[in-house]
Each structure stands twice: as C-alpha cells, then as structure tokens.
Scaffold this active site. Structure first.
Site, PDB file in Angstrom:
ATOM      1  CB  SER A 274       6.095   6.405   6.199  1.00 49.79           C
ATOM      2  OG  SER A 274       4.413   5.491   5.900  1.00 49.79           O
TER       3      SER A 274
ATOM      4  CG  HIS B 240       5.082   8.120   2.050  1.00 51.45           C
ATOM      5  ND1 HIS B 240       5.198   7.609   0.486  1.00 51.45           N
ATOM      6  CD2 HIS B 240       5.165   6.229   2.171  1.00 51.45           C
ATOM      7  CE1 HIS B 240       4.343   6.155  -0.103  1.00 51.45           C
ATOM      8  NE2 HIS B 240       4.599   5.708   1.330  1.00 51.45           N
TER       9      HIS B 240
ATOM     10  CG  ASP C 110       3.063   4.037   3.824  1.00 52.99           C
ATOM     11  OD1 ASP C 110       2.826   4.159   2.372  1.00 52.99           O
ATOM     12  OD2 ASP C 110       3.127   3.925   4.324  1.00 52.99           O
TER      13      ASP C 110
ATOM     14  CG  MET D 245      -2.113   0.304   3.420  1.00 56.44           C
ATOM     15  SD  MET D 245      -1.052  -1.034   4.901  1.00 56.44           S
ATOM     16  CE  MET D 245       0.645  -0.491   4.569  1.00 56.44           C
TER      17      MET D 245
ATOM     18  CG  HIS E 146       2.677   3.956  -1.869  1.00 59.99           C
ATOM     19  ND1 HIS E 146       3.324   3.009  -0.583  1.00 59.99           N
ATOM     20  CD2 HIS E 146       2.270   3.073  -2.624  1.00 59.99           C
ATOM     21  CE1 HIS E 146       3.570   1.927  -1.641  1.00 59.99           C
ATOM     22  NE2 HIS E 146       2.543   1.951  -2.134  1.00 59.99           N
TER      23      HIS E 146
ATOM     24  CG  MET F  32       0.515  -0.494  -1.034  1.00 59.94           C
ATOM     25  SD  MET F  32       0.736  -0.369   0.656  1.00 59.94           S
ATOM     26  CE  MET F  32       0.558   1.340   1.266  1.00 59.94           C
TER      27      MET F  32
ATOM     28  CG  MET G 185       6.474  -1.312  -3.097  1.00 57.46           C
ATOM     29  SD  MET G 185       6.306   0.211  -2.176  1.00 57.46           S
ATOM     30  CE  MET G 185       6.537  -0.750  -0.999  1.00 57.46           C
TER      31      MET G 185
ATOM     32  CG  ASP H 250       7.242   2.464   0.468  1.00 57.05           C
ATOM     33  OD1 ASP H 250       7.260   2.935   1.809  1.00 57.05           O
ATOM     34  OD2 ASP H 250       6.283   2.972   0.893  1.00 57.05           O
TER      35      ASP H 250
HETATM   36  C1  DX5 Z   1       4.934  -0.689   3.525  1.00 56.15           C
HETATM   37  C2  DX5 Z   1       4.492   0.825   3.022  1.00 56.15           C
HETATM   38  C3  DX5 Z   1       6.150   1.659   3.934  1.00 56.15           C
HETATM   39  C4  DX5 Z   1       6.373   1.758   4.936  1.00 56.15           C
HETATM   40  C5  DX5 Z   1       7.532   1.735   5.006  1.00 56.15           C
HETATM   41  O1  DX5 Z   1       3.534  -0.836   2.443  1.00 56.15           O
HETATM   42  O2  DX5 Z   1       4.420   1.443   1.946  1.00 56.15           O
HETATM   43  O3  DX5 Z   1       5.914   3.398   3.353  1.00 56.15           O
HETATM   44  O4  DX5 Z   1       5.595   2.667   5.890  1.00 56.15           O
HETATM   45  O5  DX5 Z   1       7.766   1.526   6.672  1.00 56.15           O
HETATM   46  P1  DX5 Z   1       9.569   1.573   7.562  1.00 56.15           P
HETATM   47  O6  DX5 Z   1      10.440   1.978   6.658  1.00 56.15           O
HETATM   48  O7  DX5 Z   1       9.452   0.910   8.294  1.00 56.15           O
HETATM   49  O8  DX5 Z   1       9.951   0.493   6.576  1.00 56.15           O
HETATM   50 ZN    ZN Z   2       4.341   3.586   1.592  1.00 48.36          ZN
END
Ligand code: DX5
Ligand code: ZN
Length: 229
Positions: A11, A36, A38, A40, A75, A77, A146, A184
């Site tokens: 990620s 990956h 992310d 947000m 991903h 969110m 998750m 994840d």
């Molecule tokens: C959290 C993300 C993850 C995050 C994982 O909301 O979806 O992908 O980056 O990070 P680590 O591996 O540090 O838990």
């Molecule tokens: Zn993620």
C-alpha cells in the site's frame, strides 16, 4: 492451499508521497505483485489521500524493470462510490474495491465497475458480516477483508479477521468461482503465514514494507513465510 499463487500488494499509503513514482517502481523491482492504492475521502473515513489524477500519473510507473505492467489495486474508502469508481477506471485502475455500506445500490456499483472495464471487489470492515456476498458473489473478482478499521496505516491486526477470512474462503469454494481473497491492515512478516493459513491469497502491507529501508528484504521474508503454509 499449497497450489495458491500468493500476491503481495504494498500500500502506497505508507510510501514517501514526495517521491511516489520512484517508490512504486522500487517496490515493484523489489518484488511487489500489485500496487494497492488507498483512496480516502474524509467522509467515509476520517482521512484524505489521493484521487484519480494521482492514479493516472502513477500508471506509467506501475511496471516491472522489463516494462511489464503491474496491476493497480484501487481500494475506495469513499461515499458515494459510483462516480469516483468510473474516474478511477479511466485513470488506469485494474481492480476497484468498494465498501458496500458506502453504496446505496451495491449491485449497481458492481455492474458499473465491471462495465468500466475493471475487476471488482467488495470490502468488509472488521465488524461487518459477509451477508452481502449472498447476492453479489457471482459477479465479483475479489473479496477484501479489513483487518483494521479503515482510514490509517500502521494499525494492529484485529484477530477476529482470521475467522472472517475462513468464512470468506468457504464462500469462495462454494461458489466455484475464481475470486481472490485479499486482507488489508496490520499484515507483517510475523503474521502473514497465519493470515494465509486462514485462507487469504492476497496481502496488502503498507507500513511493514514502506516503513522499512529494504523493501526486497521484507517482501522476501513474507514470501519465505508464505512458503511454509
Ligand atoms: C487502511 C488501508 C490499508 C493500510 C494498510 O485504511 O486500507 O491499506 O494502508 O496499512 P498497514 O499495512 O500499515 O496496516
Ligand atoms: Zn487498503
């Protein structure tokens, strides 16, 4: 699970944002299978990252040293889902996962992502049941479990996710479909084997990889753990 082809998906949430293109190239050269990404929105989750323009800018960097394209695993969110999913498809996403509770019409979101030419995943937060799979499993390519609450990297793995991974694996087997099971949050060298033993085949890791100076050493250690499962 001995015939499983495992995928490691770093990620970039934990990468150096000032050098994202280089970070993506480096982690791929060091063994990453997917990138990956992310997304947000400071609405569905209490954090804000990057949008489709950053995905588009990184797309040419998501290649192996010999020039082979590496999948971008988006991903989402975000809430609502559909309009941004469409923009990420146009920006070069290969897979797009979304949270069903962020979509008013889950089946429509699944169909829209497929129609946009991407593989589609549905994502489950730590306290959410898998029930929605009863209605969409025939249409999806990936289930994303998750193992932390979404919004931040560097959190600790929530152990109850292991039971959910087992349940998801049973559902995939019952479906007879080729669906990847991705996990994840809080995945590290010291727990990746347990996560795989529960049934996962695809592993997101942010801080475990980008938080360390030698990405190759971490990814290699993860593969060595996976080889024991
Ligand atoms: C959290 C993300 C993850 C995050 C994982 O909301 O979806 O992908 O980056 O990070 P680590 O591996 O540090 O838990
Ligand atoms: Zn993620």
């Amino acid at each position: 699970m001995s015939n499983t082809t495992y995928r490691i998906a770093p990620s970039i949430l934990s990468a150096d944002f000032a050098r994202l293109g280089e970070e993506v190239r480096q982690v791929i050269a060091d063994g990453a299978d997917w990138i990956h990404f992310d997304v947000m929105d400071n609405h569905y989750v209490p954090n804000l990252t990057f949008g489709p323009m950053v995905c588009q800018a990184l797309k040419p960097h998501a290649v192996t040293p010999s020039g082979q394209a590496v999948p971008i695993d988006v991903h989402l969110m975000v809430q609502p889902v559909d309009a941004l999913a469409e923009l990420f498809a146009q920006a070069g996403a290969d897979l797009i996962s979304f949270h069903p509770d962020a979509s008013t019409h889950v089946h429509r979101s699944v169909q829209a992502i497929k129609a946009a030419g991407c593989q589609v995943g549905v994502t489950f937060n730590p306290a959410e049941p898998l029930d929605v799979l009863d209605w969409v499993i025939d249409d999806i390519d990936l289930i994303l479990i998750m193992s932390v609450n979404p919004g931040f990297g560097g959190q600790s793995f929530i152990d109850s996710a292991l039971r959910k991974i087992e349940q998801a694996r049973k559902r995939i087997e019952a479906s007879g479909k080729d669906i990847r099971l991705e996990v994840d949050g809080g995945v590290k060298v010291d727990n990746i084997a347990r996560v795989a033993a529960a049934g996962a085949d695809t592993f997101v890791a942010g801080s475990a990889i980008f938080g360390k100076p030698d990405y190759k050493a971490v990814i290699g250690a993860m593969r060595a753990e996976l080889a024991k499962v």
